[in-house]
Design an enzyme around this catalytic site. Structure first.
Site, mmCIF file in Angstrom:
data_model
loop_
_atom_site.group_PDB
_atom_site.id
_atom_site.type_symbol
_atom_site.label_atom_id
_atom_site.label_comp_id
_atom_site.label_asym_id
_atom_site.label_seq_id
_atom_site.Cartn_x
_atom_site.Cartn_y
_atom_site.Cartn_z
ATOM 1 C CE LYS A 277 1.366 -1.160 3.043
ATOM 2 N NZ LYS A 277 0.400 -1.590 2.026
ATOM 3 N N GLY B 216 -1.654 -3.669 -6.895
ATOM 4 C CA GLY B 216 -2.823 -4.118 -7.640
ATOM 5 C C GLY B 216 -2.545 -4.667 -9.024
ATOM 6 C CB ALA C 204 2.731 -3.676 -3.661
ATOM 7 N N GLY C 205 1.775 -6.150 -5.552
ATOM 8 C CA GLY C 205 2.049 -6.739 -6.849
ATOM 9 C C GLY C 205 1.998 -8.261 -6.898
ATOM 10 C CG ASN D 106 -6.349 -5.498 -0.486
ATOM 11 O OD1 ASN D 106 -7.362 -6.071 -0.855
ATOM 12 N ND2 ASN D 106 -6.414 -4.364 0.137
ATOM 13 C CB THR D 107 -5.254 -6.422 -5.798
ATOM 14 O OG1 THR D 107 -5.239 -5.083 -5.344
ATOM 15 C CG2 THR D 107 -5.955 -6.499 -7.146
#
Lengths: 66, 256
Positions: free
Chosen positions: B97, B158, B184-185, B206-207
């Site tokens: 990645k 995040g 992301a996001g 993830n976050t």
């Protein structure tokens, strides 16, 4: 003899291979990636690679990340 | 069966999971398990030689999960290429990645350096999944140099803010010849569902899992969001209109 290990100086008292160093640090060779003077080493080179004065060694591992 | 195919490899799950920021390896494993994911991302960092930690690889079954190392921390193409090669030296499959994020405040990907690194890594035999701004032109350029996917961001890493890049994502989705992974996001299952309804091939979170009180429960919720969005996309969403279109008959009213 002094080497640079992960950006910090480290003094080695006797001839030390990468395998020796990993054992001293309690690290399992299977889980560590080594880069010596910007050249990536394979695990089967760890035993025969003796660190020299001024060597720059990076020991790297996987951590959590996104 | 509806499978996701990346670089010739098939996956049942369209939810990828990042392994950062979990409170413990146990919480991480529980989230991976309940997400149903088959691809997990990891980062590379220097060993803390004064306080060596157990390798996290002990907790990830390589027969079950494809390990996708990232190049997080790279500020330019050269650093990203170095990290990718180090990851490959660990014996991982050569999937990477690609992340090049020189800006510390928004962690936005550098399009020029990302493209440069992608070209080098593809030539070097890597399967490259590049994290990128939601720029349709860049997506085509990355595809042309041979990346296996494109991974446009929904919002900065995040931030949990959802598809702030929606209009540009729609153009990327319209034009892409490789799988599009929205990365992301994304902060809520509804964000993931929205991306999938638009036609995204997969999402990565993830976050949104790690930084919640119960990551495993949230992972299960995201899995449902991804599945619902995918099924809706495959079923074909109804057209949007400005004016009302009655669902009930417009005849037989009880009036004169």
């Amino acid at each position: 003899m002094v080497i640079e290990l992960n950006g910090q100086s480290k003094t080695l008292d006797s001839p030390t291979s990468i395998s020796d160093l990993l054992a001293q640090l309690n690290l399992e060779a299977a889980h560590v990636i080594a880069e010596l003077n910007r050249t990536i080493l394979t695990a089967d080179q760890f035993g025969a690679t003796i660190l020299q004065q001024g060597d720059r060694l990076e020991l790297i591992q996987f951590v959590g990340g996104g | 069966m509806d499978t996701l195919v990346i670089a010739g490899r098939s996956f049942r799950s369209r939810l990828m999971v990042g392994t950062g920021k979990f409170s413990s390896n146990q919480a991480m494993c529980a989230a991976m398990e309940s997400s149903g994911c088959e691809i997990v991302t990891v980062a590379l960092r220097r060993v803390d030689v004064n306080n060596p930690q157990d390798s996290m690889l002990q907790h990830i079954d390589p027969d079950r999960y494809l390990l996708l190392p990232n190049t997080s921390g790279a500020r330019d193409a050269e650093e990203a290429v170095r990290l990718a090669r180090l990851a490959r030296a660990a014996g991982c499959e050569p999937w990477i990645k690609l992340e090049v994020t020189p800006d510390p405040y928004y962690l936005l990907p550098d399009p020029v350096e990302t493209l440069k690194a992608a070209e080098i890594l593809v030539k070097d035999g890597f399967t490259v999944l590049p994290y990128m701004p939601a720029d349709p032109v860049l997506a085509k350029r990355l595809e042309e140099v041979g990346t296996a996917t494109v991974m446009p961001l929904g919002a900065p890493i995040g931030t949990n803010r959802g598809l702030r890049t929606r209009d540009h994502l729609a153009i990327i989705l319209e034009q892409a010849q490789v799988p599009v992974v929205v990365d992301a996001g994304l902060g809520a299952p509804s964000h993931a569902a929205e991306a999938m309804e638009m036609g995204a091939d997969a999402v990565l979170v993830n976050t949104a899992l790690a930084d919640t009180p119960n990551p495993a429960a949230m992972a299960a919720a995201f899995a449902k969001g991804v599945e619902a969005g995918r099924e809706a996309y495959c079923a074909g969403l109804g057209a949007q209109r400005v004016r009302a279109s009655a669902s009930s008959p417009l005849t037989g009213f009880l009036r004169d």
